[in-house]
Design an enzyme around this catalytic site. Structure first.
Site, PDB file in Angstrom:
ATOM      1  N   LYS A 220       0.661  -1.221  -0.069  1.00  0.00           N
ATOM      2  CA  LYS A 220      -0.016   0.129   0.175  1.00  0.00           C
ATOM      3  C   LYS A 220       1.060   1.100  -0.032  1.00  0.00           C
ATOM      4  O   LYS A 220       1.922   1.131   0.688  1.00  0.00           O
ATOM      5  CB  LYS A 220      -0.695  -0.017   1.260  1.00  0.00           C
ATOM      6  CG  LYS A 220      -1.853  -1.176   1.385  1.00  0.00           C
ATOM      7  CD  LYS A 220      -2.888  -1.238   0.255  1.00  0.00           C
ATOM      8  CE  LYS A 220      -3.770  -2.218   0.446  1.00  0.00           C
ATOM      9  NZ  LYS A 220      -4.838  -2.264  -0.568  1.00  0.00           N
ATOM     10  N   ASP A 248      -0.350  -0.012  -4.354  1.00  0.00           N
ATOM     11  CA  ASP A 248      -1.910   0.169  -4.334  1.00  0.00           C
ATOM     12  C   ASP A 248      -2.072   1.659  -3.624  1.00  0.00           C
ATOM     13  O   ASP A 248      -1.624   1.781  -2.491  1.00  0.00           O
ATOM     14  CB  ASP A 248      -2.299  -0.877  -3.773  1.00  0.00           C
ATOM     15  CG  ASP A 248      -3.952  -0.740  -3.751  1.00  0.00           C
ATOM     16  OD1 ASP A 248      -4.453   0.055  -4.137  1.00  0.00           O
ATOM     17  OD2 ASP A 248      -4.590  -1.770  -3.323  1.00  0.00           O
ATOM     18  N   GLU A 274      -1.882   0.499  -8.540  1.00  0.00           N
ATOM     19  CA  GLU A 274      -3.522   0.140  -8.429  1.00  0.00           C
ATOM     20  C   GLU A 274      -4.371   1.222  -8.025  1.00  0.00           C
ATOM     21  O   GLU A 274      -3.783   2.085  -6.839  1.00  0.00           O
ATOM     22  CB  GLU A 274      -3.451  -1.158  -7.527  1.00  0.00           C
ATOM     23  CG  GLU A 274      -5.052  -1.658  -7.227  1.00  0.00           C
ATOM     24  CD  GLU A 274      -4.945  -2.976  -6.536  1.00  0.00           C
ATOM     25  OE1 GLU A 274      -3.794  -3.708  -6.497  1.00  0.00           O
ATOM     26  OE2 GLU A 274      -5.704  -3.336  -5.836  1.00  0.00           O
ATOM     27  N   GLU A 301     -11.507  -2.899  -8.018  1.00  0.00           N
ATOM     28  CA  GLU A 301     -12.083  -3.506  -6.692  1.00  0.00           C
ATOM     29  C   GLU A 301     -13.384  -2.564  -6.527  1.00  0.00           C
ATOM     30  O   GLU A 301     -14.327  -3.227  -5.766  1.00  0.00           O
ATOM     31  CB  GLU A 301     -11.214  -3.541  -5.583  1.00  0.00           C
ATOM     32  CG  GLU A 301     -10.958  -2.463  -5.071  1.00  0.00           C
ATOM     33  CD  GLU A 301      -9.934  -2.388  -4.008  1.00  0.00           C
ATOM     34  OE1 GLU A 301      -8.701  -3.166  -4.106  1.00  0.00           O
ATOM     35  OE2 GLU A 301     -10.177  -2.303  -2.687  1.00  0.00           O
ATOM     36  N   ASP A 324     -14.321  -7.302  -8.984  1.00  0.00           N
ATOM     37  CA  ASP A 324     -14.761  -7.827  -7.559  1.00  0.00           C
ATOM     38  C   ASP A 324     -15.770  -8.776  -7.526  1.00  0.00           C
ATOM     39  O   ASP A 324     -17.022  -8.526  -7.983  1.00  0.00           O
ATOM     40  CB  ASP A 324     -14.847  -6.587  -6.646  1.00  0.00           C
ATOM     41  CG  ASP A 324     -14.958  -7.056  -5.088  1.00  0.00           C
ATOM     42  OD1 ASP A 324     -14.047  -6.662  -4.511  1.00  0.00           O
ATOM     43  OD2 ASP A 324     -16.075  -7.589  -4.775  1.00  0.00           O
ATOM     44  N   HIS A 351      -9.777  -8.915  -7.763  1.00  0.00           N
ATOM     45  CA  HIS A 351      -9.514  -8.399  -6.381  1.00  0.00           C
ATOM     46  C   HIS A 351      -9.989  -9.537  -5.322  1.00  0.00           C
ATOM     47  O   HIS A 351     -10.869 -10.242  -5.733  1.00  0.00           O
ATOM     48  CB  HIS A 351     -10.376  -7.165  -6.323  1.00  0.00           C
ATOM     49  CG  HIS A 351     -10.482  -6.578  -4.710  1.00  0.00           C
ATOM     50  ND1 HIS A 351     -11.658  -6.607  -3.981  1.00  0.00           N
ATOM     51  CD2 HIS A 351      -9.464  -6.270  -3.901  1.00  0.00           C
ATOM     52  CE1 HIS A 351     -11.373  -6.079  -2.687  1.00  0.00           C
ATOM     53  NE2 HIS A 351      -9.964  -5.990  -2.701  1.00  0.00           N
TER      54      HIS A 351
END
Lengths: 435, 435
Positions: A220, A248, A274, A301, A324, A351
Site C-alpha cells: 500500500k 496500491d 492500483e 475492486e 470484484d 481483487h
C-alpha cells in the site's frame, strides 16, 4: 420438487481494525464484514450461500437490501431457477423501484451480488460440482444466456461473446489438466503490505512471502511519499529485482497528483499502480496510464458495474482488470466483464482479500483460464491470508497457487458458529466487546 | 449557543403508481417517495429539513443510511456548522466504512444528499434568507471552500473555480433584479408526457401547457417506436413547430439502438434526447451525441457524482447537464458540477419532478444565473405539477417561470400532516391501504 422457502440475510462483522489488518491510505480502520445470504429450501440438505463484502458500518444496509432483493425467490422451484439463472437475474434486476437507488451500483447492487452469489452456489451444489466446474461444463450459448450484456452491444455483441467462448471450448479439458498439474492457479499476496504495519513487520512478512514461493507482492502507498520510498526500498531489498512488486494507492490521489507521485516511485519498478484515483474516473485512469507507462495501471475492486468496465476497455484506461466478485452482480455480470476483457486484450487479475473474496475468486480465475482467456500470461490473482478459518471449504494456497476447489458450490458457506459469534451487534463477540 | 440535538429520518411514500403519474419506459410503477430528514436543535424554532427522492421500495434503505450519515452532527454548535458546511461535508464523507458502499454513489450518497440538503436548509433559515440568496451573498472564496473539488483538478482547479465566480460577482445584483422583473426563472413541463397516459389525455395536457405559457414540453419515449411517432405527431399538432419539444427515453436503449431509434424520431425535431442509454456510459453518450446531432443529448438525473459529470464534460458527451438536487451530495457537490459546466460551456437544466425536487431546483437555477453562468440562453428548468401541496413553502410557477422563493430555507419542509399520513408503512394512508 424442491422449493425455495426463505432467503435470510445476516450481518457478520469481524473486528479487523484492532490489528490494522487491511489498513491503507483511504481505509484506515475497516472491520471486514459480510452481508451473508442463505437460501433455504424445503429440503434441509439443499441450501445456497453467498455474500457481499463491506468494511463495517452500513453492512446492515446491504443485509436489508439483500433481504428485499431475495424476496421474489421465495416459492420458486430450485430446479427451474438454477436451470436458467440468466432469467432469475434479469427478473430481480428489473425491479424499477430498487433500480432507482443505483442504478446497478452501491448498496442495491452489492445486495444483488450477495443474492445471486448464493443462487450460483446453490446451482453448483445441486449439480454436486464446484462452481468453476459447473461453468466449465456449460456451453458457450448457455454461458452467454446467463451473462448480462445489456448496454454493452457497442463493445461486445452476443455473437462475439459466443465466438470467444466457442474458440476455447474444444480445449477446456487440457487446461483443467494443466492447472491440476501446476497445483492450481497462480496468486500474489497483499498480506505483507498494509500501511499500518511497522517496517520490521513489513520486512518479516515480505521474507515469509518469498519463502512461501510468491513471485509477486503488493504494498500500500499514498499516505506519505517519503514513507512509500522507504517501504519500497525495504521491499526490493527483501524480494530482489526479479520478483514483481505492485503498489496500491486506494484512490487517494487526483489525476495530476497520481502522475507526479507514481513518478517518484518509478525507480522501484512497480509492475502496476492500483487505484491511483477515483474508481469512477475512466478518463482519469487513461490519462494516468499514458503518463506512467511502462508502469501498468490496475483498478476494479470498486468498479461498480459492467458499464464502467466497458468504458475502461474502450478508453484503453487499464492494463489489469481487477473485478470484484462481491461488487459486480455475481457470475451474470462477471461473465460479461471477462468476455469484454478478452476481446480488448486486458488480463483479469481479480481483487480478493477482505472476508471470503479469496474463496470466490479462485473459481473465477480457473474459469477464465479454462473457458475464456486460455492463458496465464500477465495473470495473477490476489490472495490475503485473513479470516479463512470461518469458511467450511476454505481456499487452500500453497507455493503461490490457489489449489483447485473440489467441494460442491462456490466455497461461500461460513461456519454456523462464526456467523453466530460475529453477528452484529448481538453475537457473542460484539456483545462482549460492548460489555 | 444552539446545538443540534437529533437527526431524524422518515420514510414518506406517495401512491403515485395508482394514476400512472411518472410512468416511463423504465419506471412503470413508481411511488414517489422521500427519505425525509429533520435536523433538530435545542431551540424548537431552529430546524433544518432535507430529503432525497426515490420511487418506492428501498426508500427505507435511504432513511436508515441518512440516520447513520447524520449521527456525527449530534451535539454540534449550529452556528459553527453552518459557518463552514464544506468542513461538515468533508467530515461526513470521509467515513471510510460507509464510503466502501459507494464510493460516492447509490444509497449512501443519496443519504448524504438528504442530510446535507437539510444542513443547507438549516443554514439558510439561520440566515433568514432563501437558499438562493444565501449562496448569492457568499464570496467566490466562500463558495469554493464549500465545493467538493476532490478528483476534479485535471478539469477544474481551485483557482479556475474562484475566477469563474469572481467574474460574475460584481453584476450579481443586476441579474437578481432581471429575474424579478421576468417573474422568475424559465421552466418547462413534463406533466403532459408520461407514457401511461392515453392519447386523449396527452392532447389535453399539451394544450393546457401551451395555454399556460410553456414554450418547452417533454414526452417520454422508448417503449414502442410506432407509439412514439404517433405521440410526437400529436405533440407537434398541438404545440406547433416553434415551441421546443424534448424526448426522454429513461435509459432503455443500448448505444446502437439509441442511435437508430432517435433517427426515426428526428423528423419531429426534438431539442434533446434525454437519457438515451445507461447513465454511467460517458463514452456511449458521446457516441450517441456525435450520431444524432443536431439533436442534443441530455442526461444527469441518474448522474451519480461529480466525477461522472467531469467525464461527461471532458468527453463532450452531452449538450445539456441535468444534475439532480437529491442525488448529488447537496450544494457542496452541486457547486462543483455547476462550475465545471460553466468552464466547459454546457448549460445546466436541472432534473426535477418526483416529490420536492422542483422546490429545490428553483434555488439552484437562480444561483446559476446570478453567480455562475450569467445567462439564460439554452437553459430551462424542469417542472412537474405533482405533490407540491405537501410542502410548507411550495414552488410557484406562473407563465412558464418559477417565481423567486422568498421564505427562509431551501423550500424543503413538508407539512407535518403529510409526513404523518404518508409515513410508510404505518401512516394513515398506508394503514388504510393495507386494511
Amino acid at each position: 420438487m424442491t422449493t425455495i422457502t426463505a432467503v435470510t440475510a445476516h450481518d457478520v462483522r469481524f473486528p479487523t481494525s484492532l490489528s490494522m489488518d487491511g489498513s491503507d491510505a483511504m481505509n484506515k480502520d475497516g472491520d471486514y464484514s459480510a452481508a451473508y445470504v442463505v437460501i433455504h429450501t424445503d429440503d434441509p440438505e439443499v441450501r445456497g450461500y453467498g455474500f457481499t463484502f463491506t468494511i463495517g458500518r452500513g453492512n446492515d444496509l446491504c443485509v436489508e437490501a439483500a433481504r428485499q432483493r431475495g424476496l421474489p425467490l421465495v416459492g420458486r422451484s430450485v430446479d427451474e431457477a438454477v436451470a436458467d439463472l440468466g432469467s432469475v437475474y434479469r427478473e430481480l434486476s428489473s425491479d424499477s423501484q430498487l433500480r432507482w437507488l443505483g442504478p446497478e451500483k452501491g448498496v442495491v447492487h452489492l445486495a444483488m451480488a450477495a443474492v445471486m452469489n448464493a443462487m450460483w452456489d446453490l446451482a453448483a451444489r445441486v449439480a454436486k460440482k464446484p462452481l468453476w466446474r459447473l461453468l466449465a461444463e456449460m456451453t458457450p450459448e448457455q454461458l452467454v444466456d446467463a451473462a448480462d450484456l445489456r448496454y454493452l452491444s457497442d463493445a461486445l455483441t452476443r455473437e462475439e461473446a459466443i465466438a470467444i467462448l466457442a474458440e476455447k471450448a474444444p480445449t477446456r479439458a487440457a487446461r483443467i489438466a494443466d492447472l491440476e498439474a501446476r497445483g492450481g492457479y497462480p496468486c500474489y499476496t497483499t498480506s505483507a503490505g498494509w500501511l499500518g504495519y511497522s517496517d520490521e513487520k513489513l520486512r518479516r512478512l515480505l521474507q515469509e512471502a518469498v519463502d512461501e514461493g510468491y513471485r509477486h507482492v503488493k504494498l500500500k502507498v499514498g499516505s506519505d511519499v517519503e514513507d512509500d520510498i522507504r517501504r519500497l526500498r525495504i521491499a526490493r531489498e527483501v524480494i530482489g529485482w526479479d520478483a514483481n512488486l505492485m503498489i496500491d494507492a486506494n484512490q487517494v490521489w487526483d489525476v495530476p497528483e497520481a502522475i507526479e507521485w507514481v513518478g517518484r516511485l518509478a525507480e522501484f519498478r512497480p509492475m502496476w499502480i492500483e487505484e491511483p484515483t477515483s474508481p469512477d474516473d475512466v478518463l482519469g485512469h487513461a490519462a494516468v496510464r499514458r503518463a506512467v507507462a511502462p508502469i501498468g495501471v490496475a483498478t476494479g475492486e470498486h468498479g461498480m458495474n459492467r458499464v464502467l468496465f466497458k468504458q475502461m476497455f474502450q478508453a484503453e484506461a487499464i492494463d489489469y482488470c481487477q473485478l470484484d466478485s462481491a461488487r459486480l452482480a455475481s457470475i451474470n455480470e462477471i461473465l460479461a466483464v471477462y468476455l469484454m476483457a478478452q476481446k480488448f486484450g486486458v488480463p483479469v487479475c481479480p481483487h480478493a482479500g477482505g472476508v471470503g473474496l479469496c474463496e470466490l475468486v479462485q473459481h473465477l480465475s480457473i474459469f477464465d483460464y479454462v473457458c475464456v482467456s486460455g492463458t496465464l500470461e500477465n495473470r495473477v490473482t490476489e490472495f490475503v491470508d485473513h479470516l479463512h478459518e470461518h469458511f467450511v471449504d476454505p481456499c487452500i494456497v500453497e507455493n503461490g497457487h490457489y489449489a483447485m476447489p473440489s467441494q460442491p458450490g462456490y466455497s461461500a458457506e461460513m461456519h454456523e458458529a462464526s456467523v453466530a459469534r460475529f453477528a452484529f451487534p448481538t453475537g457473542g463477540y460484539w456483545a462482549e466487546a460492548v460489555a
